[in-house]
Design a protein around this motif. Structure first.
Motif, PDB file in Angstrom:
ATOM      1  N   ASN A 246     -32.746  86.261 -50.433  1.00 21.85           N
ATOM      2  CA  ASN A 246     -33.059  87.683 -50.582  1.00 21.85           C
ATOM      3  C   ASN A 246     -31.783  88.516 -50.470  1.00 21.85           C
ATOM      4  N   GLY A 247     -31.698  89.524 -51.305  1.00 19.22           N
ATOM      5  CA  GLY A 247     -30.491  90.355 -51.311  1.00 19.22           C
ATOM      6  C   GLY A 247     -30.463  91.421 -50.244  1.00 19.22           C
ATOM      7  N   SER A 248     -31.565  91.601 -49.508  1.00 17.41           N
ATOM      8  CA  SER A 248     -31.610  92.636 -48.466  1.00 17.41           C
ATOM      9  C   SER A 248     -31.991  92.017 -47.128  1.00 17.41           C
ATOM     10  N   ILE A 249     -31.627  92.710 -46.061  1.00 16.25           N
ATOM     11  CA  ILE A 249     -31.925  92.272 -44.700  1.00 16.25           C
ATOM     12  C   ILE A 249     -33.089  93.091 -44.166  1.00 16.25           C
ATOM     13  N   ASP A 250     -34.025  92.416 -43.519  1.00 13.27           N
ATOM     14  CA  ASP A 250     -35.179  93.096 -42.930  1.00 13.27           C
ATOM     15  C   ASP A 250     -34.698  94.035 -41.830  1.00 13.27           C
ATOM     16  N   ALA A 251     -34.980  95.317 -41.987  1.00 14.13           N
ATOM     17  CA  ALA A 251     -34.482  96.314 -41.037  1.00 14.13           C
ATOM     18  C   ALA A 251     -35.128  96.163 -39.663  1.00 14.13           C
ATOM     19  N   THR A 252     -36.343  95.621 -39.616  1.00 15.66           N
ATOM     20  CA  THR A 252     -37.054  95.486 -38.333  1.00 15.66           C
ATOM     21  C   THR A 252     -36.553  94.301 -37.532  1.00 15.66           C
ATOM     22  N   THR A 253     -36.470  93.134 -38.175  1.00 19.04           N
ATOM     23  CA  THR A 253     -36.089  91.907 -37.466  1.00 19.04           C
ATOM     24  C   THR A 253     -34.620  91.543 -37.612  1.00 19.04           C
ATOM     25  N   GLN A 254     -33.911  92.251 -38.516  1.00 20.95           N
ATOM     26  CA  GLN A 254     -32.497  91.948 -38.782  1.00 20.95           C
ATOM     27  C   GLN A 254     -32.309  90.487 -39.191  1.00 20.95           C
ATOM     28  N   THR A 255     -33.219  90.023 -40.049  1.00 24.08           N
ATOM     29  CA  THR A 255     -33.135  88.665 -40.574  1.00 24.08           C
ATOM     30  C   THR A 255     -33.073  88.713 -42.095  1.00 24.08           C
ATOM     31  N   ILE A 256     -32.590  87.630 -42.656  1.00 29.10           N
ATOM     32  CA  ILE A 256     -32.523  87.497 -44.111  1.00 29.10           C
ATOM     33  C   ILE A 256     -33.428  86.339 -44.523  1.00 29.10           C
ATOM     34  N   THR A 257     -34.113  86.505 -45.633  1.00 33.47           N
ATOM     35  CA  THR A 257     -35.074  85.505 -46.084  1.00 33.47           C
ATOM     36  C   THR A 257     -34.447  84.602 -47.147  1.00 33.47           C
ATOM     37  N   ALA A 258     -34.588  83.305 -46.934  1.00 29.25           N
ATOM     38  CA  ALA A 258     -34.122  82.313 -47.896  1.00 29.25           C
ATOM     39  C   ALA A 258     -35.309  81.455 -48.317  1.00 29.25           C
ATOM     40  N   TYR A 259     -35.252  80.942 -49.537  1.00 31.13           N
ATOM     41  CA  TYR A 259     -36.340  80.125 -50.070  1.00 31.13           C
ATOM     42  C   TYR A 259     -35.798  78.739 -50.401  1.00 31.13           C
ATOM     43  N   ILE A 260     -36.439  77.720 -49.847  1.00 31.36           N
ATOM     44  CA  ILE A 260     -36.014  76.339 -50.028  1.00 31.36           C
ATOM     45  C   ILE A 260     -37.000  75.643 -50.956  1.00 31.36           C
ATOM     46  N   GLU A 261     -36.487  75.110 -52.039  1.00 28.95           N
ATOM     47  CA  GLU A 261     -37.325  74.408 -53.019  1.00 28.95           C
ATOM     48  C   GLU A 261     -37.327  72.925 -52.709  1.00 28.95           C
ATOM     49  N   VAL A 262     -38.509  72.318 -52.729  1.00 24.22           N
ATOM     50  CA  VAL A 262     -38.627  70.892 -52.418  1.00 24.22           C
ATOM     51  C   VAL A 262     -39.675  70.273 -53.338  1.00 24.22           C
ATOM     52  N   ARG A 263     -39.375  69.064 -53.804  1.00 17.96           N
ATOM     53  CA  ARG A 263     -40.290  68.330 -54.686  1.00 17.96           C
ATOM     54  C   ARG A 263     -40.586  66.970 -54.075  1.00 17.96           C
ATOM     55  N   ASP A 264     -41.861  66.676 -53.917  1.00 19.04           N
ATOM     56  CA  ASP A 264     -42.280  65.369 -53.426  1.00 19.04           C
ATOM     57  C   ASP A 264     -43.781  65.232 -53.639  1.00 19.04           C
ATOM     58  N   GLU A 265     -44.210  64.068 -54.131  1.00 23.46           N
ATOM     59  CA  GLU A 265     -45.619  63.865 -54.438  1.00 23.46           C
ATOM     60  C   GLU A 265     -46.500  63.882 -53.194  1.00 23.46           C
ATOM     61  N   SER A 266     -45.931  63.555 -52.045  1.00 24.58           N
ATOM     62  CA  SER A 266     -46.727  63.494 -50.816  1.00 24.58           C
ATOM     63  C   SER A 266     -46.932  64.857 -50.164  1.00 24.58           C
ATOM     64  N   LEU A 267     -46.247  65.884 -50.633  1.00 25.46           N
ATOM     65  CA  LEU A 267     -46.356  67.205 -50.026  1.00 25.46           C
ATOM     66  C   LEU A 267     -47.619  67.920 -50.488  1.00 25.46           C
ATOM     67  N   LYS A 268     -48.116  68.775 -49.615  1.00 21.11           N
ATOM     68  CA  LYS A 268     -49.293  69.587 -49.908  1.00 21.11           C
ATOM     69  C   LYS A 268     -49.005  71.027 -49.503  1.00 21.11           C
ATOM     70  N   GLU A 269     -49.657  71.950 -50.194  1.00 15.31           N
ATOM     71  CA  GLU A 269     -49.483  73.359 -49.855  1.00 15.31           C
ATOM     72  C   GLU A 269     -50.014  73.616 -48.449  1.00 15.31           C
ATOM     73  N   GLY A 270     -49.251  74.389 -47.688  1.00 11.15           N
ATOM     74  CA  GLY A 270     -49.642  74.705 -46.318  1.00 11.15           C
ATOM     75  C   GLY A 270     -49.026  73.797 -45.277  1.00 11.15           C
TER      76      GLY A 270
END
Length: 375
Positions: free
Chosen positions: A263-287
Motif C-alpha cells: 500500500n502506498g499510504s500509511i494508516d493514520a490510526t495505527t501507523q502501519t503499512i499494509t502489504a499483500y503476500i501472494e501464495v499458490r498451493d493446492e492444499s491452501l483454503k480461503e480463510g
C-alpha cells in the motif's frame, strides 16, 4: 502469712535475676558468625559483531485473489440445470453458473428484431431507385439477417444522403434499441469468468430471483493473498517481488509466497503499512491462518541476544574481572524473543542468560563450559 508469700516472691525474683545475668555474660563471649560471601556462577558469551538478517514476523488469513460476488441484474425464476448451484461446486471458465427464465423477455427481443427487419425491407424499393450504389450492401445485410442469432452490425453509411435517408426512417434508433435488448437478455445467464469454485450459494433452483439480489460468491482456488499490517518503520524496506516464507500455526507445513503489492499510504490510526503476500498451493483454503516471515534487510556489525538481557535505558550487563558492570547499547530491532544490538565492542564478555537479582558490582564466576560464541 502475707510476709511468707512476699518472702517467697522476693527469693524467686533474685534467682531469676541471677540466671538472666549469667545468660547475658555467656552470649557476650560468643564470637559473631562470619557471613559467607556467595559468588554466583553465570553463563557468559563473548561478543563477535557480524551481519544479522532482520526478519519481520507477520500473520493473517488467506483471501482468494480473484473472487466474484454474484448479483442478479434481472428478475426471473432460477432454471434447474445439470450442475447444482451449491457451495463447493467447481465450474470451468465460460460455464453457466445460473440460468434465469427469460422466455417472456426473449419474445420481446425477437419482436424488436422482427420490426427492424421489416423496416429495412420496406425501404429496399426506394434504395433500389434512389440509391442504386448502396442497394447491394443493404440487400446482403437482409439476406444475412437471422432472427435466431445476434443482430449484425448495420452497413457503414458512406454518404450524407444515405445517412439522412436511413436515419430518417428510424432504422439506426431501432438497431440500437435491439442491441440494448440483446445486451440485457444476456444477463439472464451468468457464466463463470474463470475456472473456480463456488464458496457461497444464496439461492436454489426454482426460486424467484429479484434484480439486485446477491446470489453467491465465486473464487479462484489456485491463488491466494494474505494481508499483513507492518510498522511504518519498514515502509521503505518492503519491495514487490520479495520472497516470503509462510507456515501454518502448527509449524508442520511451509509455503513459499511473494510480496505482490504494498500500500502506498500509511494508516493514520495505527501507523502501519499494509502489504499483500501472494501464495499458490493446492492444499491452501480461503480463510486459513498463516504466519509469514518477511526478509526486511541485513544489519551489519551487530549482535542478537535474548530480549530479557536488555535492561532499562537500553543497557546490558558485562563482566570485568569477575564483576558485573553495565554499558550502553543501541537496539536496532526487536522481535518477540530477540533484540538486535549495535555499538557493543568485539571481545566484550556479556551475560548469556539472565541472573536473578543481578546488579552492577556483583561478584560472579563465569561457567567454564560456557560457549563463547555469538548466537
Amino acid at each position: 502469712m502475707r510476709k511468707i508469700i512476699l518472702s517467697i516472691i522476693g527469693v524467686l525474683l533474685i534467682i531469676l535475676s541471677v540466671l538472666f545475668a549469667k545468660n547475658l555474660i555467656a552470649n557476650k563471649n560468643k564470637p559473631k558468625p562470619v557471613r559467607e560471601k556467595v559468588v554466583k556462577t553465570v553463563f557468559v558469551d563473548t561478543v563477535v559483531n557480524g551481519n544479522v538478517k532482520i526478519v519481520i514476523p507477520a500473520n493473517g488469513s488467506l483471501v482468494a485473489k480473484r473472487r466474484v460476488e454474484l448479483y442478479a441484474e434481472v428478475q426471473g425464476v432460477f432454471k434447474p440445470s445439470n450442475v447444482l448451484f451449491k457451495p463447493g461446486q467447481k465450474y470451468s471458465k465460460g460455464q453457466a453458473l445460473i440460468r434465469i427464465d427469460a422466455s417472456e423477455y426473449y419474445a420481446s427481443v425477437q419482436s424488436a428484431k422482427s420490426n427492424l427487419y421489416n423496416t429495412i425491407a420496406a425501404i429496399m424499393p426506394d434504395l433500389r431507385l434512389d440509391f442504386p450504389d448502396v442497394y447491394q450492401k443493404w440487400l446482403a445485410y437482409l439476406n444475412g439477417f437471422d432472427l435466431n442469432k445476434s443482430t449484425p452490425e448495420l452497413p457503414k453509411l458512406t454518404s450524407d444522403k444515405e445517412n439522412y435517408f436511413i436515419t430518417g426512417r428510424g432504422i439506426v434508433s431501432s438497431y440500437y434499441n435491439v442491441k440494448n435488448l440483446e445486451q440485457r437478455l444476456s444477463k439472464y445467464t451468468i457464466t463463470a469468468p474463470f475456472t473456480g469454485i463456488l464458496t457461497e450459494a444464496l439461492v436454489t433452483e426454482g426460486s424467484l430471483i429479484r434484480s439486485g439480489q446477491k446470489l453467491g460468491e465465486f473464487i479462484d482456488p489456485t491463488i491466494y493473498e494474505m494481508e499483513v499490517a507492518l510498522s511504518k518503520t519498514y515502509a521503505s524496506l518492503l519491495k514487490v517481488g520479495e520472497p516470503v516464507k509462510l507456515n501454518n500455526l502448527d509449524k508442520t507445513e511451509t509455503y513459499k509466497g511473494v510480496v505482490s503489492r504494498v500500500n502506498g499510504s500509511i494508516d493514520a490510526t495505527t501507523q502501519t503499512i499494509t502489504a499483500y503476500i501472494e501464495v499458490r498451493d493446492e492444499s491452501l483454503k480461503e480463510g486459513m491462518y498463516l504466519e509469514a516471515n518477511l526478509d526486511a534487510k541485513e544489519e551489519q556489525d551487530v549482535i542478537e541476544i535474548d530480549r530479557n538481557l536488555l535492561l532499562e535505558n537500553n543497557q546490558v550487563f558485562v563482566i570485568r574481572d569477575s564483576i558485573l558492570d553495565i554499558i550502553d547499547a543501541k537496539p536496532i530491532y526487536f522481535s518477540d524473543t530477540k533484540v538486535v544490538l549495535k555499538d557493543i565492542p568485539n571481545g566484550t564478555v556479556i551475560l548469556k542468560k539472565s541472573v536473578p537479582g543481578a546488579y552492577a558490582g556483583m561478584l560472579v564466576k563465569p561457567f567454564k563450559n560456557s560457549e563463547n560464541n555469538q548466537n
